[in-house]
Design a protein around this motif. Structure first.
Motif, PDB file in Angstrom:
ATOM      1  N   GLU A  22      66.921  27.807  41.561  1.00  0.00           N
ATOM      2  CA  GLU A  22      66.103  28.915  41.985  1.00  0.00           C
ATOM      3  C   GLU A  22      66.084  28.652  43.293  1.00  0.00           C
ATOM      4  OE1 GLU A  22      61.416  29.565  40.920  1.00  0.00           O
ATOM      5  OE2 GLU A  22      62.881  30.093  39.469  1.00  0.00           O
ATOM      6  N   ALA A  23      66.045  29.275  43.998  1.00  0.00           N
ATOM      7  CA  ALA A  23      66.056  29.347  45.478  1.00  0.00           C
ATOM      8  C   ALA A  23      64.385  29.345  46.281  1.00  0.00           C
ATOM      9  CB  ALA A  23      66.254  30.657  46.697  1.00  0.00           C
ATOM     10  N   HIS A  24      64.675  28.031  47.136  1.00  0.00           N
ATOM     11  CA  HIS A  24      62.867  27.557  47.350  1.00  0.00           C
ATOM     12  C   HIS A  24      62.665  27.746  48.901  1.00  0.00           C
ATOM     13  CE1 HIS A  24      59.330  24.576  46.066  1.00  0.00           C
ATOM     14  NE2 HIS A  24      60.421  23.780  47.716  1.00  0.00           N
ATOM     15  N   ALA A  25      61.703  28.586  48.566  1.00  0.00           N
ATOM     16  CA  ALA A  25      61.346  29.098  50.291  1.00  0.00           C
ATOM     17  C   ALA A  25      61.194  28.258  51.791  1.00  0.00           C
ATOM     18  CB  ALA A  25      60.570  30.018  50.484  1.00  0.00           C
ATOM     19  N   PRO A  26      60.810  26.652  51.024  1.00  0.00           N
ATOM     20  CA  PRO A  26      60.059  25.198  51.955  1.00  0.00           C
ATOM     21  C   PRO A  26      61.812  25.054  52.127  1.00  0.00           C
ATOM     22  CG  PRO A  26      58.282  25.233  50.485  1.00  0.00           C
ATOM     23  CD  PRO A  26      59.229  26.778  50.310  1.00  0.00           C
ATOM     24  N   ALA A  27      62.403  24.696  51.156  1.00  0.00           N
ATOM     25  CA  ALA A  27      63.777  24.551  51.567  1.00  0.00           C
ATOM     26  C   ALA A  27      64.854  25.013  52.123  1.00  0.00           C
ATOM     27  CB  ALA A  27      64.459  23.597  50.656  1.00  0.00           C
ATOM     28  N   THR A  28      64.637  26.283  52.471  1.00  0.00           N
ATOM     29  CA  THR A  28      65.492  27.469  53.331  1.00  0.00           C
ATOM     30  C   THR A  28      65.411  27.496  54.589  1.00  0.00           C
ATOM     31  OG1 THR A  28      65.137  28.915  51.454  1.00  0.00           O
ATOM     32  CG2 THR A  28      66.122  30.020  53.659  1.00  0.00           C
ATOM     33  N   VAL A  29      66.805  27.357  55.376  1.00  0.00           N
ATOM     34  CA  VAL A  29      67.274  27.275  57.157  1.00  0.00           C
ATOM     35  C   VAL A  29      67.286  28.292  57.473  1.00  0.00           C
ATOM     36  CG1 VAL A  29      67.957  26.261  57.821  1.00  0.00           C
ATOM     37  CG2 VAL A  29      67.559  24.970  56.541  1.00  0.00           C
ATOM     38  N   ALA A  30      67.041  28.820  58.439  1.00  0.00           N
ATOM     39  CA  ALA A  30      67.449  30.001  59.601  1.00  0.00           C
ATOM     40  C   ALA A  30      68.143  29.399  60.524  1.00  0.00           C
ATOM     41  CB  ALA A  30      66.213  30.587  59.537  1.00  0.00           C
ATOM     42  N   GLU A  31      69.109  30.094  61.076  1.00  0.00           N
ATOM     43  CA  GLU A  31      69.670  29.738  61.933  1.00  0.00           C
ATOM     44  C   GLU A  31      70.179  30.385  62.799  1.00  0.00           C
ATOM     45  OE1 GLU A  31      72.558  26.945  61.136  1.00  0.00           O
ATOM     46  OE2 GLU A  31      71.963  25.854  60.425  1.00  0.00           O
ATOM     47  N   GLY A  32      69.985  31.258  63.963  1.00  0.00           N
ATOM     48  CA  GLY A  32      71.431  31.879  64.623  1.00  0.00           C
ATOM     49  C   GLY A  32      70.748  31.730  66.082  1.00  0.00           C
ATOM     50  N   PRO A  33      71.167  32.264  67.094  1.00  0.00           N
ATOM     51  CA  PRO A  33      70.754  33.234  68.822  1.00  0.00           C
ATOM     52  C   PRO A  33      69.171  33.904  67.957  1.00  0.00           C
ATOM     53  CG  PRO A  33      72.745  33.793  68.572  1.00  0.00           C
ATOM     54  CD  PRO A  33      72.672  33.421  67.064  1.00  0.00           C
ATOM     55  N   GLY A  34      69.425  34.462  67.966  1.00  0.00           N
ATOM     56  CA  GLY A  34      68.549  35.587  66.818  1.00  0.00           C
ATOM     57  C   GLY A  34      66.615  34.785  66.968  1.00  0.00           C
ATOM     58  N   LEU A  35      66.935  33.530  67.184  1.00  0.00           N
ATOM     59  CA  LEU A  35      65.814  33.125  66.162  1.00  0.00           C
ATOM     60  C   LEU A  35      65.783  32.550  68.232  1.00  0.00           C
ATOM     61  CD1 LEU A  35      66.799  31.791  63.250  1.00  0.00           C
ATOM     62  CD2 LEU A  35      65.023  33.368  63.445  1.00  0.00           C
ATOM     63  N   THR A  36      65.527  32.379  68.727  1.00  0.00           N
ATOM     64  CA  THR A  36      65.397  31.148  70.042  1.00  0.00           C
ATOM     65  C   THR A  36      65.675  31.990  71.520  1.00  0.00           C
ATOM     66  OG1 THR A  36      68.151  30.356  70.172  1.00  0.00           O
ATOM     67  CG2 THR A  36      65.797  29.397  68.823  1.00  0.00           C
ATOM     68  N   SER A  37      66.809  33.628  71.234  1.00  0.00           N
ATOM     69  CA  SER A  37      66.754  33.827  72.234  1.00  0.00           C
ATOM     70  C   SER A  37      66.706  35.456  72.106  1.00  0.00           C
ATOM     71  CB  SER A  37      67.690  33.014  73.669  1.00  0.00           C
ATOM     72  OG  SER A  37      68.376  33.879  74.649  1.00  0.00           O
ATOM     73  N   VAL A  38      66.168  36.641  72.562  1.00  0.00           N
ATOM     74  CA  VAL A  38      65.975  37.867  72.459  1.00  0.00           C
ATOM     75  C   VAL A  38      66.403  38.462  73.454  1.00  0.00           C
ATOM     76  CG1 VAL A  38      66.080  39.962  71.377  1.00  0.00           C
ATOM     77  CG2 VAL A  38      65.515  37.631  69.610  1.00  0.00           C
ATOM     78  N   THR A  39      67.037  39.859  73.971  1.00  0.00           N
ATOM     79  CA  THR A  39      66.175  40.600  75.050  1.00  0.00           C
ATOM     80  C   THR A  39      66.695  41.775  74.353  1.00  0.00           C
ATOM     81  OG1 THR A  39      68.491  39.486  76.508  1.00  0.00           O
ATOM     82  CG2 THR A  39      67.910  41.175  77.458  1.00  0.00           C
ATOM     83  N   ALA A  40      65.385  41.992  75.098  1.00  0.00           N
ATOM     84  CA  ALA A  40      64.550  43.834  74.443  1.00  0.00           C
ATOM     85  C   ALA A  40      65.656  44.898  75.030  1.00  0.00           C
ATOM     86  CB  ALA A  40      63.249  43.636  75.734  1.00  0.00           C
ATOM     87  N   GLY A  41      66.266  45.545  73.789  1.00  0.00           N
ATOM     88  CA  GLY A  41      67.381  46.492  73.838  1.00  0.00           C
ATOM     89  C   GLY A  41      68.175  46.140  73.342  1.00  0.00           C
ATOM     90  N   GLN A  42      68.626  44.562  73.285  1.00  0.00           N
ATOM     91  CA  GLN A  42      69.487  44.203  72.682  1.00  0.00           C
ATOM     92  C   GLN A  42      69.985  43.903  71.366  1.00  0.00           C
ATOM     93  OE1 GLN A  42      72.337  43.301  74.928  1.00  0.00           O
ATOM     94  NE2 GLN A  42      72.198  44.992  76.313  1.00  0.00           N
ATOM     95  N   LEU A  43      70.702  43.917  70.366  1.00  0.00           N
ATOM     96  CA  LEU A  43      70.620  43.166  69.259  1.00  0.00           C
ATOM     97  C   LEU A  43      70.541  42.086  68.762  1.00  0.00           C
ATOM     98  CD1 LEU A  43      73.798  45.768  68.277  1.00  0.00           C
ATOM     99  CD2 LEU A  43      70.537  45.430  67.462  1.00  0.00           C
TER     100      LEU A  43
END
Length: 159
Positions: A108-129
């Motif tokens: 079963e999925a284990h939260a501490p081993a789960t990984v999130a990646e992508g530009p939305g985690l490091t750089s976001v412009t207000a009003g932009q997706l």
């Protein structure tokens, strides 16, 4: 003892990573009778079919002899398709001398081993997706592929 007449029977064709499962081994003689002399030195190996390394080989954690019947308990932690082989003095047991296949599914999925990646985690412009992906893994690091895809319409908005 005759390896080709002996049988190797896993408890099931598949298991889950980290769960103990058993393999029943019946030693037989050249005539197909149960070999009751006992004392056979058996090696149980499970190797990933794709040849990858890491958890490529596992010995039985418990090999009990019971008048021709042996039981091995194994715990495999890497998900994938394994070739399961039981050997006596280098000879693979079973009528065809081939290994059995065993599927090991992710736990079963284990939260501490789960990984999130992508530009939305490091750089976001207000009003932009912006986007990011979440890759669920079990506690052994196996990708959890059985989870449903999550989509949102309209896109999620964070403030």
């Amino acid at each position: 003892f005759y390896a080709a007449a002996s049988t190797v029977t896993p408890d099931a064709p598949s298991t889950v990573a980290g769960i103990i499962f058993g393999v029943n081994i019946t030693a037989r003689d050249v005539y197909g009778n149960v070999y009751t002399s006992g004392g056979l030195q058996l090696l149980v190996e499970a190797s990933l079919q794709d040849g990858s390394t890491g958890h490529a080989s596992v010995e039985a954690s418990d090999l009990a002899d019971g008048a021709g019947g042996y039981r091995a308990l194994l715990t495999l932690t890497a998900a994938g398709t394994y070739l399961l082989a039981v050997q006596h003095e280098g000879e693979v047991l079973g009528a065809d001398g081939l290994e059995s296949q065993l599927a090991v599914l992710p736990a079963e999925a284990h939260a501490p081993a789960t990984v999130a990646e992508g530009p939305g985690l490091t750089s976001v412009t207000a009003g932009q997706l912006s986007a990011f992906s979440v890759y669920a893994r079990d506690s052994f690091g196996n990708a959890q592929t059985a989870l449903p895809a999550v989509t949102s319409s309209p896109p999620l908005e964070f403030t």
